[in-house]
Structures are given as C-alpha cells and as structure tokens.
Design a protein around this motif. Structure first.
Motif, short mmCIF file in Angstrom:
data_model
loop_
_atom_site.label_atom_id
_atom_site.label_comp_id
_atom_site.label_asym_id
_atom_site.label_seq_id
_atom_site.Cartn_x
_atom_site.Cartn_y
_atom_site.Cartn_z
N VAL A 187 0.61 -0.70 -0.03
CA VAL A 187 0.07 -0.01 0.08
C VAL A 187 0.56 1.13 -0.16
O VAL A 187 1.78 1.48 0.85
CB VAL A 187 -1.12 0.09 1.09
N TYR A 188 1.11 1.88 -0.85
CA TYR A 188 1.98 3.09 -1.15
C TYR A 188 1.02 4.31 -1.44
O TYR A 188 1.27 5.90 -1.74
CB TYR A 188 2.57 3.39 -1.98
N ILE A 189 -0.56 4.32 -1.57
CA ILE A 189 -0.99 5.89 -2.26
C ILE A 189 -1.65 6.07 -0.29
O ILE A 189 -2.58 5.96 -0.41
CB ILE A 189 -2.47 5.74 -3.49
N SER A 217 -13.80 7.48 -12.75
CA SER A 217 -12.66 6.18 -14.30
C SER A 217 -11.96 6.91 -13.69
O SER A 217 -11.74 7.69 -13.82
CB SER A 217 -13.54 6.40 -14.66
N GLU A 218 -10.90 5.32 -12.93
CA GLU A 218 -8.96 6.39 -13.39
C GLU A 218 -8.98 5.38 -13.31
O GLU A 218 -9.32 3.86 -12.99
CB GLU A 218 -8.92 7.13 -12.14
N GLY A 219 -7.88 5.31 -14.29
CA GLY A 219 -6.31 4.22 -14.47
C GLY A 219 -6.51 3.55 -16.38
O GLY A 219 -7.57 2.78 -16.38
N LYS A 220 -5.99 4.19 -16.82
CA LYS A 220 -5.51 3.53 -18.17
C LYS A 220 -7.15 4.02 -18.91
O LYS A 220 -7.75 2.83 -19.87
CB LYS A 220 -6.13 1.36 -17.50
N VAL A 221 -7.48 4.46 -18.41
CA VAL A 221 -8.54 5.44 -19.61
C VAL A 221 -7.60 6.67 -20.50
O VAL A 221 -7.28 7.57 -20.02
CB VAL A 221 -9.46 6.13 -18.28
N THR A 246 -7.53 11.05 -16.19
CA THR A 246 -6.24 10.45 -17.51
C THR A 246 -4.92 10.59 -16.71
O THR A 246 -5.11 11.97 -16.93
CB THR A 246 -6.10 10.48 -18.93
N GLY A 247 -3.74 9.79 -16.65
CA GLY A 247 -2.67 10.25 -16.50
C GLY A 247 -1.69 10.08 -17.99
O GLY A 247 -1.64 11.02 -18.71
N GLY A 248 -1.34 8.98 -17.17
CA GLY A 248 0.01 8.62 -18.55
C GLY A 248 -0.17 9.19 -19.76
O GLY A 248 1.05 9.56 -20.33
N THR A 275 0.67 12.75 -19.51
CA THR A 275 1.68 13.26 -19.16
C THR A 275 2.66 13.19 -18.52
O THR A 275 4.04 12.79 -18.35
CB THR A 275 1.01 13.79 -17.20
N ARG A 276 2.96 11.51 -19.61
CA ARG A 276 3.86 10.86 -19.34
C ARG A 276 4.48 10.13 -20.93
O ARG A 276 4.40 9.03 -21.23
CB ARG A 276 3.81 9.60 -18.88
N PRO A 277 5.54 11.34 -21.22
CA PRO A 277 5.85 11.83 -22.48
C PRO A 277 6.76 9.73 -23.13
O PRO A 277 6.44 9.79 -24.07
CB PRO A 277 6.87 12.36 -23.11
C1 LIG Z 1 -1.54 2.36 -9.47
C2 LIG Z 1 -1.27 3.96 -9.43
O1 LIG Z 1 -0.19 4.13 -8.66
N1 LIG Z 1 -1.55 4.82 -9.68
C3 LIG Z 1 -1.74 5.65 -9.98
C4 LIG Z 1 -1.99 7.28 -9.00
O2 LIG Z 1 -2.47 8.34 -8.73
C5 LIG Z 1 -0.80 6.84 -11.03
O3 LIG Z 1 0.75 6.79 -10.80
C6 LIG Z 1 -1.97 6.77 -12.97
O4 LIG Z 1 -0.85 7.82 -13.55
C7 LIG Z 1 -3.23 7.34 -12.79
O5 LIG Z 1 -4.03 6.52 -11.95
C8 LIG Z 1 -3.91 7.46 -13.61
O6 LIG Z 1 -4.10 6.61 -14.43
P1 LIG Z 1 -3.49 6.06 -15.92
O7 LIG Z 1 -1.68 7.19 -16.14
O8 LIG Z 1 -3.14 5.08 -16.16
O9 LIG Z 1 -4.27 7.46 -16.78
#
Ligand SMILES: CC(=O)N[C@H](C=O)[C@@H](O)[C@H](O)[C@H](O)COP(=O)(O)O
Length: 231
Positions: free
Chosen positions: A78-80, A187-191, A210-212, A215-217
């Motif tokens: 658990v890290y968040i 909804s979050e994660g792999k969107v 949406t993250g990566g 914002t993750r080039p």
């Molecule tokens: C599993 C985990 O640690 N997820 C983190 C949570 O903050 C981030 O590294 C993700 O980038 C974020 O959830 C957005 O998701 P995605 O980058 O897939 O759009």
C-alpha cells in the motif's frame, strides 16, 4: 462544499500530473506546467502527488486538486496516502479531495481501513476523501466506511486484479461499480484515449482521470514505437 466541487468536475477530464523520482519528468516545476497545459486544454481538475508538486501546481492553476502522497513503507504494497502522516501533510497544504488506497491489503501501520477513515473524518471533518479501489467488494466497503468518492484507480494493480483493464468486456467493472454504489464514481486507471474517457462518462462516472496518456511522454513515445514495430 461537496456539491460545489461536484458541479465543477461533473462530466469533465481530470489530468493526473505525476512523475516519480525514477521518471524523466520528475520535477515540481514540470508538473506545474503540465497542469497549466491541462487547464488550457480544458481539464476540470488535477490529480497530483506530493506537497511540493501540489504547491507548484497551485501557483499555475486554480483548478480543484485531488492530492495524494505516494510513500513506500518497507515491503508494504500500500503506497497511496497510506497513513495519517500523509493525510496530515495534505491537509496542511489544503487540497479539495485526498485520495487514499482503499484496497483490502494490509496497511503499513496495520490499521483497518474503516478505523483510518473514522480517524480522518474526526480530525478533519470537512476533508473530502476518495477511495482508490481495485475490485467491487472494495467499492462497496468504501461507501459503507464513509468515503465521499470512489475511484477505480487500483483496478489491475493489486495481486487479485492483475492483468485486468477498465475497458475489459465493454467496461464491465466500471458498470458494476456504478450499479452498486450511490457515492459518485471517478473512473481512473488506463483510461488512455479520448474515446474511453467519453465512454466512462456516458456510463455514469462523475468525472474521469487520465494520467500517463497525457503526462508521461516516455509512455506515449513507446506506444508509437510499439505500433511502428508491430508489437
Ligand atoms: C496504480 C497507480 O499507482 N496509479 C497512480 C495513482 O495516482 C498513477 O500513477 C496513475 O498515473 C493515475 O492513477 C492515472 O492513471 P493512468 O496513468 O493509467 O491514466
């Protein structure tokens, strides 16, 4: 306060601006500019990690922030926002929503999730909390424990959901969560495409993170390279 915030983010895109120490864009300055770019592009909120990044982001945008602190405690998975220490730091800085790992895995301090939520709510009664869950059972428990929002953040990232993806079986997992909880679902994660983001909102998610994919080039580049090489 919750209603005001919900109005602001309803039906919108929240951009997660995060780069860990081992990532090329690790820098509060760069994350603040990512947040500014997200705002210019029409994002309704930002998800960010660490007080340093949050401070820098607040200097660039006035959007609602989902704050987290990712911190590793030994071998604990658990890290968040794992303990009250991280919650205290985020509350001192001030964020609209604090997201917390709400999986059934053991926490570093051995505290049960329901006790942890109770403690936070009695110490910081006005602080909104988002539960980062990985399966349906955790979503239902999060609601019962008093979380304000539930997020699908950890789906695919726990040992018991490994390999799962939010888009599997036409977003079956998200549909199940939406059918089984009354609190708003984020909804979050792999969107990772505009089409998937739109679909999550059409199904009834309050907002989508949406993250990566934004914002993750290094990940965006890899997608192109893999396609070119037919991987
Ligand atoms: C599993 C985990 O640690 N997820 C983190 C949570 O903050 C981030 O590294 C993700 O980038 C974020 O959830 C957005 O998701 P995605 O980058 O897939 O759009």
């Amino acid at each position: 306060m919750k209603e005001d915030l919900m109005d602001k983010i309803k039906g919108g895109l929240i951009v997660s601006c995060q780069a860990l120490e081992d990532e090329p864009l690790h820098s509060s300055f760069i994350m603040s500019k990512m947040a500014l770019a997200a705002k210019i592009g029409g994002a309704v909120g930002i998800r960010a990690n660490t007080v340093e990044d949050i401070k820098a982001i607040k200097g660039q945008v006035d959007l609602p922030i989902i704050g987290i602190i990712k911190r590793n405690y030994g071998e604990c998975s658990v890290y968040i926002t794992p303990t009250m220490k991280e919650v205290d730091e985020l509350c001192e800085e001030g964020v609209h929503i604090i997201a917390i790992d709400a999986t059934k895995r053991e926490r570093p301090d051995g505290k049960k999730l329901c006790e942890f939520v109770k403690e936070i709510k009695s110490k910081y009664p006005n602080q909104l909390l988002m539960a980062d869950i990985s399966d349906l059972e955790e979503a239902k428990l999060a609601e019962a424990y008093g979380f304000d929002f539930v997020g699908t953040t950890m789906h695919g990232y726990t040992e018991y959901t490994e390999g799962m993806d939010i888009q599997d079986n036409d977003f079956e997992f998200l549909r199940q969560v939406l059918d089984n909880v009354k609190i708003p679902v984020i909804s979050e994660g792999k969107v990772d495409t505009p089409e998937k983001a739109k679909k999550c909102l059409e199904l009834g998610a309050l907002a989508v993170v949406t993250g990566g994919a934004i914002t993750r080039p290094q990940l965006i580049t890899k997608k192109f390279v893999d396609e070119i090489n037919n991987k």
